[in-house]
Structures are given as structure tokens and as C-alpha cells.
Enzyme design. Structure first.
Site, PDB file in Angstrom:
ATOM      1  N   ASN A  44      31.250 -79.371  46.861  1.00 27.50           N
ATOM      2  CA  ASN A  44      30.309 -78.958  47.906  1.00 27.50           C
ATOM      3  C   ASN A  44      28.990 -79.736  47.909  1.00 27.50           C
ATOM      4  O   ASN A  44      27.954 -79.223  48.327  1.00 27.50           O
ATOM      5  CB  ASN A  44      30.096 -77.435  47.875  1.00 27.50           C
ATOM      6  CG  ASN A  44      29.531 -76.953  46.559  1.00 27.50           C
ATOM      7  OD1 ASN A  44      29.222 -77.760  45.686  1.00 27.50           O
ATOM      8  ND2 ASN A  44      29.366 -75.656  46.424  1.00 27.50           N
TER       9      ASN A  44
ATOM     10  N   THR B 250      27.786 -71.703  49.766  1.00 28.47           N
ATOM     11  CA  THR B 250      28.627 -72.365  48.756  1.00 28.47           C
ATOM     12  C   THR B 250      29.905 -72.914  49.394  1.00 28.47           C
ATOM     13  O   THR B 250      30.311 -74.040  49.112  1.00 28.47           O
ATOM     14  CB  THR B 250      29.008 -71.348  47.646  1.00 28.47           C
ATOM     15  OG1 THR B 250      27.808 -70.704  47.196  1.00 28.47           O
ATOM     16  CG2 THR B 250      29.683 -72.040  46.486  1.00 28.47           C
TER      17      THR B 250
ATOM     18  N   ARG C 111      25.674 -78.782  53.211  1.00 30.39           N
ATOM     19  CA  ARG C 111      27.085 -78.506  52.903  1.00 30.39           C
ATOM     20  C   ARG C 111      27.942 -78.527  54.170  1.00 30.39           C
ATOM     21  O   ARG C 111      29.091 -78.971  54.131  1.00 30.39           O
ATOM     22  CB  ARG C 111      27.203 -77.195  52.138  1.00 30.39           C
ATOM     23  CG  ARG C 111      26.785 -77.383  50.669  1.00 30.39           C
ATOM     24  CD  ARG C 111      26.642 -76.088  49.940  1.00 30.39           C
ATOM     25  NE  ARG C 111      26.533 -76.280  48.487  1.00 30.39           N
ATOM     26  CZ  ARG C 111      26.141 -75.324  47.657  1.00 30.39           C
ATOM     27  NH1 ARG C 111      25.833 -74.132  48.118  1.00 30.39           N
ATOM     28  NH2 ARG C 111      26.079 -75.573  46.358  1.00 30.39           N
TER      29      ARG C 111
ATOM     30  N   PHE D 121      37.175 -70.342  37.905  1.00 26.53           N
ATOM     31  CA  PHE D 121      37.027 -71.729  38.365  1.00 26.53           C
ATOM     32  C   PHE D 121      36.240 -72.602  37.401  1.00 26.53           C
ATOM     33  O   PHE D 121      36.004 -73.780  37.685  1.00 26.53           O
ATOM     34  CB  PHE D 121      36.377 -71.760  39.757  1.00 26.53           C
ATOM     35  CG  PHE D 121      35.009 -71.105  39.840  1.00 26.53           C
ATOM     36  CD1 PHE D 121      33.866 -71.757  39.393  1.00 26.53           C
ATOM     37  CD2 PHE D 121      34.868 -69.828  40.369  1.00 26.53           C
ATOM     38  CE1 PHE D 121      32.612 -71.163  39.465  1.00 26.53           C
ATOM     39  CE2 PHE D 121      33.617 -69.216  40.440  1.00 26.53           C
ATOM     40  CZ  PHE D 121      32.495 -69.895  39.986  1.00 26.53           C
TER      41      PHE D 121
ATOM     42  N   ARG E 105      17.554 -74.052  49.083  1.00 26.14           N
ATOM     43  CA  ARG E 105      18.809 -73.281  49.157  1.00 26.14           C
ATOM     44  C   ARG E 105      19.264 -73.139  50.609  1.00 26.14           C
ATOM     45  O   ARG E 105      20.442 -73.259  50.916  1.00 26.14           O
ATOM     46  CB  ARG E 105      18.622 -71.871  48.553  1.00 26.14           C
ATOM     47  CG  ARG E 105      18.451 -71.812  47.060  1.00 26.14           C
ATOM     48  CD  ARG E 105      19.710 -72.114  46.295  1.00 26.14           C
ATOM     49  NE  ARG E 105      20.764 -71.137  46.468  1.00 26.14           N
ATOM     50  CZ  ARG E 105      21.904 -71.160  45.764  1.00 26.14           C
ATOM     51  NH1 ARG E 105      22.123 -72.096  44.839  1.00 26.14           N
ATOM     52  NH2 ARG E 105      22.828 -70.259  45.972  1.00 26.14           N
TER      53      ARG E 105
ATOM     54  N   TYR F 202      26.352 -75.085  33.580  1.00 22.72           N
ATOM     55  CA  TYR F 202      26.969 -73.987  34.335  1.00 22.72           C
ATOM     56  C   TYR F 202      27.411 -72.842  33.410  1.00 22.72           C
ATOM     57  O   TYR F 202      28.347 -72.110  33.752  1.00 22.72           O
ATOM     58  CB  TYR F 202      28.153 -74.504  35.152  1.00 22.72           C
ATOM     59  CG  TYR F 202      27.756 -75.123  36.489  1.00 22.72           C
ATOM     60  CD1 TYR F 202      27.069 -74.383  37.451  1.00 22.72           C
ATOM     61  CD2 TYR F 202      28.088 -76.438  36.806  1.00 22.72           C
ATOM     62  CE1 TYR F 202      26.720 -74.927  38.679  1.00 22.72           C
ATOM     63  CE2 TYR F 202      27.739 -76.990  38.044  1.00 22.72           C
ATOM     64  CZ  TYR F 202      27.056 -76.228  38.972  1.00 22.72           C
ATOM     65  OH  TYR F 202      26.708 -76.769  40.195  1.00 22.72           O
TER      66      TYR F 202
HETATM   67  P1  ATP Z   1      25.320 -74.322  42.844  1.00 22.80           P
HETATM   68  O1  ATP Z   1      25.047 -73.412  41.654  1.00 22.80           O
HETATM   69  O2  ATP Z   1      26.171 -75.524  42.483  1.00 22.80           O
HETATM   70  O3  ATP Z   1      24.066 -74.679  43.585  1.00 22.80           O
HETATM   71  P2  ATP Z   1      25.992 -72.009  44.409  1.00 22.80           P
HETATM   72  O4  ATP Z   1      24.807 -71.382  43.751  1.00 22.80           O
HETATM   73  O5  ATP Z   1      26.062 -72.023  45.901  1.00 22.80           O
HETATM   74  O6  ATP Z   1      26.178 -73.512  43.917  1.00 22.80           O
HETATM   75  P3  ATP Z   1      27.645 -70.686  42.448  1.00 22.80           P
HETATM   76  O7  ATP Z   1      28.242 -69.338  42.700  1.00 22.80           O
HETATM   77  O8  ATP Z   1      26.475 -70.799  41.526  1.00 22.80           O
HETATM   78  O9  ATP Z   1      27.329 -71.342  43.872  1.00 22.80           O
HETATM   79  O10 ATP Z   1      28.825 -71.633  41.908  1.00 22.80           O
HETATM   80  C1  ATP Z   1      28.531 -72.853  41.262  1.00 22.80           C
HETATM   81  C2  ATP Z   1      29.506 -73.905  41.738  1.00 22.80           C
HETATM   82  O11 ATP Z   1      30.802 -73.567  41.267  1.00 22.80           O
HETATM   83  C3  ATP Z   1      29.665 -74.000  43.262  1.00 22.80           C
HETATM   84  O12 ATP Z   1      28.677 -74.764  43.874  1.00 22.80           O
HETATM   85  C4  ATP Z   1      31.016 -74.661  43.363  1.00 22.80           C
HETATM   86  O13 ATP Z   1      30.943 -76.066  43.100  1.00 22.80           O
HETATM   87  C5  ATP Z   1      31.773 -73.962  42.230  1.00 22.80           C
HETATM   88  N1  ATP Z   1      32.452 -72.745  42.714  1.00 22.80           N
HETATM   89  C6  ATP Z   1      31.894 -71.551  43.008  1.00 22.80           C
HETATM   90  N2  ATP Z   1      32.811 -70.652  43.424  1.00 22.80           N
HETATM   91  C7  ATP Z   1      33.990 -71.301  43.389  1.00 22.80           C
HETATM   92  C8  ATP Z   1      35.330 -70.958  43.703  1.00 22.80           C
HETATM   93  N3  ATP Z   1      35.645 -69.732  44.129  1.00 22.80           N
HETATM   94  N4  ATP Z   1      36.294 -71.905  43.570  1.00 22.80           N
HETATM   95  C9  ATP Z   1      35.991 -73.147  43.120  1.00 22.80           C
HETATM   96  N5  ATP Z   1      34.748 -73.550  42.797  1.00 22.80           N
HETATM   97  C10 ATP Z   1      33.757 -72.650  42.932  1.00 22.80           C
HETATM   98 MG    MG Z   2      24.498 -71.405  41.645  1.00 25.01          MG
END
Ligand code: ATP
Ligand code: MG
Length: 139
Positions: A113, A92, A103, A58, A86, A50
Site C-alpha cells: 500500500n 489501509t 494509496r 499477516f 494520515r 511493526y
Molecule cells: P501503516 O502502519 O503501514 O501506516 P496502517 O496504519 O494504515 O498502515 P496497520 O493496521 O498499521 O495499517 O497495518 C500495517 C501494515 O500492515 C499495512 O499498511 C499493510 O501493509 C499491512 N496490513 C495490514 N492489514 C493487513 C491485512 N489484512 N492483510 C495484509 N497486510 C495487511
Molecule cells: Mg499503522
């Protein structure tokens, strides 16, 4: 276009014994697992995965969550697999996810999530290679 994408069933969903249901849902949607493994991420591995979110408020919580228990990583293959998966995952924030998405069905919060999915061809390539070598992938 035939594509491959990385799926992670996150620690919350694995801990709630939802992995079988989630994989069934994915397969029923026509996405085909071509590699699969269970592992527990180290802090360094979660931080690396990440890394794009390093500066986000976060980030530390996200890394703590992703290392809190085992995950299941899979490579999914299919026509337009990246966008289709997706869409199957949903937003998310599960409160904003469409009915019938993974989700909406299985996530507890924006952090916990249930699933991860690559968001574009370049990230899919990098993320698949983060977990699997070519020899791990069928076909
Ligand atoms: P992922 O990358 O896990 O598939 P995503 O692409 O929908 O999810 P991202 O914006 O890439 O979302 O964020 C990665 C992960 O970080 C999210 O899936 C969630 O677990 C966490 N996350 C994102 N935004 C927040 C937030 N505002 N508060 C807490 N955790 C968050
Ligand atoms: Mg993501």
C-alpha cells in the site's frame, strides 16, 4: 500544533519509481521533509518496526514485503502533521481510500500500500527515533 511524523515509502512504491511523485504530493500538501534516507530493512529491523502487529496473521507476509526492496524513510514536519499525513495517505486498503489520496493513486493492495505514516504523537516519536537521530533532522 507543529508536529513531526514518520513517513515510509514502501518497497512496492520505490520499486515502481514512484518516490519522486509521492514526495512531490506530500510537499504540495504543505508537509515539509526535515530528514530523508533510503535503506533496505533487515528482517529484524522490519519485525521491530511493526512489533505491534506481531500476533496478526499477516505479520510474516508484512515483514517479507517490507524487506523485499529498499524503502525511503522521511520525517515530515508541519501543523498537525500526523493527522494531515494520515489523511493524505488514505485508508489501509486502497479500495477504500478516498480519491486523491496516496494509496488510492499508488497502492496495489492492502499489503502493498505504497506508504506508511505514524498514527499518533507517541508512535510518531518512537518511529522517528527508530530511523533518525536528532542530528539527522533539520531545524
Ligand atoms: P501503516 O502502519 O503501514 O501506516 P496502517 O496504519 O494504515 O498502515 P496497520 O493496521 O498499521 O495499517 O497495518 C500495517 C501494515 O500492515 C499495512 O499498511 C499493510 O501493509 C499491512 N496490513 C495490514 N492489514 C493487513 C491485512 N489484512 N492483510 C495484509 N497486510 C495487511
Ligand atoms: Mg499503522
Amino acid at each position: 500544533m507543529n508536529e513531526r511524523t514518520l513517513c515510509i515509502i514502501k518497497p512496492d512504491a520505490v520499486g515502481k519509481n514512484l518516490a519522486g511523485k509521492i514526495l512531490a504530493h506530500i510537499q504540495e500538501a504543505g508537509l515539509r521533509p526535515v530528514a530523508l534516507r533510503m535503506l533496505r530493512l533487515t528482517q529484524a529491523q522490519a519485525e521491530g518496526f511493526y512489533a505491534v502487529h506481531r500476533e496478526r496473521p499477516f505479520f510474516a507476509d508484512l515483514v517479507r514485503f517490507m524487506t523485499s526492496g529498499p524503502v525511503i524513510a522521511a520525517v515530515l514536519e508541519g501543523e498537525d502533521a500526523i493527522q494531515r499525513y494520515r489523511k493524505l495517505m488514505g485508508a489501509t486498503d486502497p479500495g477504500k481510500a478516498e480519491a486523491g489520496t496516496l494509496r488510492k493513486l499508488y497502492a496495489a493492495s492492502t499489503q502493498s500500500n505504497a506508504v506508511h505514516g505514524s498514527d499518533a504523537p507517541e508512535t510518531a516519536r518512537v518511529e522517528v527515533a527508530y530511523f533518525f537521530s536528532s542530528i539527522d533532522q533539520v531545524g
